[in-house]
Design a protein around this motif. Structure first.
Motif, PDB file in Angstrom:
ATOM      1  N   GLN A 335       0.984  -1.099  -0.042  1.00  0.00           N
ATOM      2  CA  GLN A 335       0.015   0.090   0.061  1.00  0.00           C
ATOM      3  C   GLN A 335       0.913   1.205   0.145  1.00  0.00           C
ATOM      4  O   GLN A 335       2.038   1.128   0.642  1.00  0.00           O
ATOM      5  N   THR A 336       0.413   2.254  -0.460  1.00  0.00           N
ATOM      6  CA  THR A 336       1.030   3.575  -0.676  1.00  0.00           C
ATOM      7  C   THR A 336       0.990   4.208   0.897  1.00  0.00           C
ATOM      8  O   THR A 336      -0.035   4.149   1.523  1.00  0.00           O
ATOM      9  N   VAL A 337       1.995   5.181   1.040  1.00  0.00           N
ATOM     10  CA  VAL A 337       2.021   5.767   2.290  1.00  0.00           C
ATOM     11  C   VAL A 337       1.812   7.059   2.046  1.00  0.00           C
ATOM     12  O   VAL A 337       1.540   7.869   3.014  1.00  0.00           O
ATOM     13  N   LYS A 338       1.928   7.780   1.129  1.00  0.00           N
ATOM     14  CA  LYS A 338       1.543   9.027   0.373  1.00  0.00           C
ATOM     15  C   LYS A 338       1.197   8.948  -0.964  1.00  0.00           C
ATOM     16  O   LYS A 338       1.462   7.937  -1.808  1.00  0.00           O
ATOM     17  N   THR A 339       0.857  10.089  -1.341  1.00  0.00           N
ATOM     18  CA  THR A 339       0.172  10.179  -2.931  1.00  0.00           C
ATOM     19  C   THR A 339       1.527  10.044  -4.011  1.00  0.00           C
ATOM     20  O   THR A 339       2.646  10.784  -3.794  1.00  0.00           O
ATOM     21  N   PRO A 340       1.335   9.134  -4.898  1.00  0.00           N
ATOM     22  CA  PRO A 340       2.376   9.113  -5.667  1.00  0.00           C
ATOM     23  C   PRO A 340       2.568  10.437  -6.404  1.00  0.00           C
ATOM     24  O   PRO A 340       1.616  11.031  -6.835  1.00  0.00           O
ATOM     25  N   VAL A 341       3.661  10.482  -7.200  1.00  0.00           N
ATOM     26  CA  VAL A 341       3.953  11.666  -8.104  1.00  0.00           C
ATOM     27  C   VAL A 341       4.438  11.339  -9.304  1.00  0.00           C
ATOM     28  O   VAL A 341       5.269  10.419  -9.557  1.00  0.00           O
ATOM     29  N   ILE A 342       3.511  11.962 -10.256  1.00  0.00           N
ATOM     30  CA  ILE A 342       3.776  11.707 -11.774  1.00  0.00           C
ATOM     31  C   ILE A 342       4.398  12.844 -12.479  1.00  0.00           C
ATOM     32  O   ILE A 342       3.970  13.841 -12.162  1.00  0.00           O
ATOM     33  N   THR A 343       5.549  12.576 -13.187  1.00  0.00           N
ATOM     34  CA  THR A 343       6.194  13.779 -13.934  1.00  0.00           C
ATOM     35  C   THR A 343       6.274  13.375 -15.286  1.00  0.00           C
ATOM     36  O   THR A 343       6.285  12.391 -15.667  1.00  0.00           O
ATOM     37  N   PHE A 344       6.097  14.624 -16.119  1.00  0.00           N
ATOM     38  CA  PHE A 344       6.222  14.272 -17.336  1.00  0.00           C
ATOM     39  C   PHE A 344       7.510  15.236 -17.974  1.00  0.00           C
ATOM     40  O   PHE A 344       7.568  16.500 -17.730  1.00  0.00           O
ATOM     41  N   GLN A 345       8.396  14.330 -18.761  1.00  0.00           N
ATOM     42  CA  GLN A 345       9.254  15.068 -19.284  1.00  0.00           C
ATOM     43  C   GLN A 345       9.311  14.515 -20.781  1.00  0.00           C
ATOM     44  O   GLN A 345       8.487  13.607 -21.219  1.00  0.00           O
ATOM     45  N   PRO A 346       9.893  15.366 -21.874  1.00  0.00           N
ATOM     46  CA  PRO A 346       9.855  14.960 -23.151  1.00  0.00           C
ATOM     47  C   PRO A 346       9.861  13.260 -23.458  1.00  0.00           C
ATOM     48  O   PRO A 346      11.096  12.778 -23.020  1.00  0.00           O
ATOM     49  N   ASN A 347       9.019  12.859 -24.084  1.00  0.00           N
ATOM     50  CA  ASN A 347       8.983  11.353 -24.229  1.00  0.00           C
ATOM     51  C   ASN A 347       9.043  10.373 -22.918  1.00  0.00           C
ATOM     52  O   ASN A 347       9.534   9.213 -23.097  1.00  0.00           O
ATOM     53  N   ASN A 348       8.762  10.930 -21.981  1.00  0.00           N
ATOM     54  CA  ASN A 348       8.992  10.131 -20.716  1.00  0.00           C
ATOM     55  C   ASN A 348       8.120  10.596 -19.709  1.00  0.00           C
ATOM     56  O   ASN A 348       8.066  11.642 -19.453  1.00  0.00           O
ATOM     57  N   ALA A 349       6.987   9.541 -19.206  1.00  0.00           N
ATOM     58  CA  ALA A 349       6.321   9.783 -18.019  1.00  0.00           C
ATOM     59  C   ALA A 349       6.570   8.846 -17.078  1.00  0.00           C
ATOM     60  O   ALA A 349       6.851   7.436 -17.153  1.00  0.00           O
ATOM     61  N   THR A 350       6.939   9.292 -15.900  1.00  0.00           N
ATOM     62  CA  THR A 350       7.407   8.643 -14.696  1.00  0.00           C
ATOM     63  C   THR A 350       6.619   8.746 -13.541  1.00  0.00           C
ATOM     64  O   THR A 350       5.954   9.935 -13.207  1.00  0.00           O
ATOM     65  N   THR A 351       6.412   7.747 -12.951  1.00  0.00           N
ATOM     66  CA  THR A 351       5.631   7.783 -11.444  1.00  0.00           C
ATOM     67  C   THR A 351       6.644   7.286 -10.414  1.00  0.00           C
ATOM     68  O   THR A 351       7.157   6.074 -10.281  1.00  0.00           O
ATOM     69  N   GLN A 352       6.758   8.126  -9.279  1.00  0.00           N
ATOM     70  CA  GLN A 352       7.549   7.696  -8.131  1.00  0.00           C
ATOM     71  C   GLN A 352       6.469   7.255  -7.067  1.00  0.00           C
ATOM     72  O   GLN A 352       5.571   8.126  -6.711  1.00  0.00           O
ATOM     73  N   ALA A 353       6.641   6.018  -6.434  1.00  0.00           N
ATOM     74  CA  ALA A 353       5.822   5.869  -5.296  1.00  0.00           C
ATOM     75  C   ALA A 353       6.336   5.294  -4.177  1.00  0.00           C
ATOM     76  O   ALA A 353       7.217   4.543  -4.354  1.00  0.00           O
ATOM     77  N   SER A 354       5.945   5.807  -3.024  1.00  0.00           N
ATOM     78  CA  SER A 354       6.329   5.385  -1.602  1.00  0.00           C
ATOM     79  C   SER A 354       5.407   4.367  -0.868  1.00  0.00           C
ATOM     80  O   SER A 354       4.279   4.913  -0.827  1.00  0.00           O
ATOM     81  N   CYS A 355       5.726   3.348  -0.804  1.00  0.00           N
ATOM     82  CA  CYS A 355       4.682   2.357  -0.186  1.00  0.00           C
ATOM     83  C   CYS A 355       5.454   1.451   0.984  1.00  0.00           C
ATOM     84  O   CYS A 355       6.620   1.598   1.188  1.00  0.00           O
ATOM     85  N   THR A 356       4.525   0.699   1.571  1.00  0.00           N
ATOM     86  CA  THR A 356       5.099  -0.329   2.529  1.00  0.00           C
ATOM     87  C   THR A 356       4.476  -1.662   2.248  1.00  0.00           C
ATOM     88  O   THR A 356       3.278  -1.879   1.395  1.00  0.00           O
ATOM     89  N   VAL A 357       5.317  -2.527   2.388  1.00  0.00           N
ATOM     90  CA  VAL A 357       5.095  -4.149   2.122  1.00  0.00           C
ATOM     91  C   VAL A 357       4.779  -4.926   3.611  1.00  0.00           C
ATOM     92  O   VAL A 357       6.114  -4.869   4.461  1.00  0.00           O
ATOM     93  N   THR A 358       3.649  -5.152   3.901  1.00  0.00           N
ATOM     94  CA  THR A 358       3.754  -5.609   5.221  1.00  0.00           C
ATOM     95  C   THR A 358       3.536  -7.321   4.892  1.00  0.00           C
ATOM     96  O   THR A 358       2.554  -7.645   4.025  1.00  0.00           O
ATOM     97  N   ALA A 359       4.452  -8.027   5.606  1.00  0.00           N
ATOM     98  CA  ALA A 359       4.169  -9.639   5.363  1.00  0.00           C
ATOM     99  C   ALA A 359       3.476 -10.332   6.630  1.00  0.00           C
ATOM    100  O   ALA A 359       3.710  -9.840   7.895  1.00  0.00           O
TER     101      ALA A 359
END
Length: 473
Positions: A335-359
């Motif tokens: 699950q995400t711990v904060k809102t993911p961030v999407i960035t647009f650069q020429p010919n490139n769309a990237t998403t940075q996501a901070s999550c936790t993994v609980t086992a």
């Protein structure tokens, strides 16, 4: 589509924001020309409804004396609008011009003279050199949808010619100048009101603008019109709100859109710029709704994989797990711990996501025993495309980074779990995410609108959609 499709295109883009917009749209001269071609057929049909009233009167015609006459049952048999244009008036609106139009009518005449002599016949009336100039204003209604009205109109009849047939038609030829004037006035009085009616009939179609478009059970996107369009010599430009909200609860995102400008391109009918702000507001909405979380169980792992979600597999890397929880199946919560961030650069769309993994270890009574919590930082690249009238996408993993957040099974080397977590992301999380992304979200649209020859480019801070448009139905 009923009339003035060029105005539908214009009004479709008549949306602006007092602040920086999330979406920008530009209608080019090519789009206006397409609309003109569609619209003239509708205007022509409207003008065919002209009703010329019966005309009657008395004239003194030497040497016969007083003649009583009437013209009745006048019907349009032919109407043509061979030349028309739609021009942009910078800072004002649109000018519709029709020239060299013509109308042919057929009717009956009747005459009485010398008190007792009556006669009748038919006549043909040809109106040539008809010109119509109308100025149109575009505004916003209380719902944020566009409205259009005719603010001025001038109609001029160039020439009128009448040919009488049968009986004493020679009598009409003696005073046809009076008849010409009466018919000219009757036509000119009706044309502009009909044009205004045609423009007003567009408004029900404009009310189909999806100012609030549902995406799914979590989100909707707002495309309301918040100010008037900007009209230049070559295009009409607008700003749309373009913000996602939770359904039924419109909470503004805690960030603001940055300014961006559409490039000076005019090859397509329509250009739409979809900003990073719009998709980031979507990320805010889904994160707030709790939709960015996923439980992963062993049955979601391909059967061919040697890696299983059980304490035996994880015990290989963390012996304490197999020692304290032998022979148990496991479950992961990503699950995400904060809102993911999407960035647009020429010919490139990237998403940075901070999550936790609980086992968790799944006990025989189905209760969950927590084993550890990892911090997961991910970067994914996105391919964005147009599917029908929706923007859709698919992502692939660029990189991931794991750190330990909490352990309930003692110290262990987090790096030892890299391969397992990478496999889980690639074969479970990302495919499920792509299923949802493939559904896309709706673009702004009016009526039965279809995009043709559409291209999408990712530029700095926004996506540019260039397209032609068709209206069907």
């Amino acid at each position: 589509m009923s009339l003035h499709c060029q105005l539908i295109l214009v009004l479709f883009i008549a949306v602006a924001s007092a602040t920086n917009p999330g979406v920008k749209v530009k209608l080019t001269e090519k789009g206006l020309e397409y609309g003109r071609q569609l619209g003239m057929a509708s205007i022509q049909q409207k003008l065919k409804t002209i009703k010329v009233p019966d005309i009657s009167g008395k004239e003194r015609v030497p040497p016969i004396g007083k003649v009583e006459y009437s013209l009745s049952h006048m019907q349009i048999v032919k109407l043509g609008l061979p030349k028309s244009a739609v021009d942009l008036v910078p800072g004002t609106g649109i000018k519709l011009s029709i020239s060299n139009a013509y109308i042919s009518l057929h009717g009956n005449w009747r005459v009485k003279y010398l008190r007792i002599i009556k006669d009748s016949g038919s006549f043909d009336l040809n109106v040539n050199g008809l010109t119509i100039t109308s100025s149109l204003a575009i505004k916003s209604d209380e719902t944020g949808r566009p409205t259009v009205s005719s603010v001025s109109c001038v109609a001029t009849v160039g020439s009128v010619s009448i040919k009488f047939h049968g009986g004493a038609s020679w009598l009409y030829n003696l005073f046809k100048n009076f008849i010409d004037k009466a018919l000219r006035n009757a036509l000119q009085k009706q044309i502009c009101p009909l044009v205004a009616d045609a423009v007003n009939e567009l408004n029900p179609h404009l009310k189909t603008l999806n100012v609030l478009a549902k995406v799914d059970q979590y989100a909707e996107i707002e495309y309301s019109m918040v100010s008037s369009p900007t009209v230049s010599k070559s295009s009409i430009d607008l700003n749309l709100k373009g913000e996602f909200y939770n359904i039924g609860k419109h909470q503004e995102a805690p960030f603001s859109p940055t300014a961006f400008s559409l490039p000076p391109q005019n090859d397509d009918m329509l250009y739409m710029g979809m900003s990073a702000y719009s998709v980031n507001s979507a990320a805010f909405v889904y994160n707030k709704a709790g939709a960015l979380s996923l439980y992963i169980t062993d049955d979601m792992i391909p059967q061919s994989s040697p890696i299983r979600l059980n304490t035996r597999t994880f015990g290989t890397f963390i012996p304490e797990i197999s020692k304290r929880f032998p022979g148990l199946m496991m479950k992961l919560l990503v699950q995400t711990v904060k809102t993911p961030v999407i960035t647009f650069q020429p010919n490139n769309a990237t998403t940075q996501a901070s999550c936790t993994v609980t086992a968790y270890a799944i006990q025989p009574n189905s209760t969950l025993s927590p084993l550890f919590i990892l911090n997961l930082e991910t970067s994914v690249s996105a391919q964005v495309f147009i599917s029908g009238m929706r923007v859709a996408g698919a992502v692939s993993l660029n990189k991931m980074d794991l750190t330990l957040r909490t352990s309930y099974v003692g110290e262990f080397k987090v790096r030892s779990l890299d391969n397992i977590l990478q496999m889980v992301l690639k074969v479970v999380v990302i495919p499920k995410l792509n299923v949802q992304l493939a559904k896309g979200y709706p673009l702004p649209a009016i009526g039965k609108m279809k995009l043709v020859k559409t291209q999408l480019k990712v530029l700095k801070d926004y996506m540019l959609i260039g397209t032609d448009v068709q209206f069907t139905g």
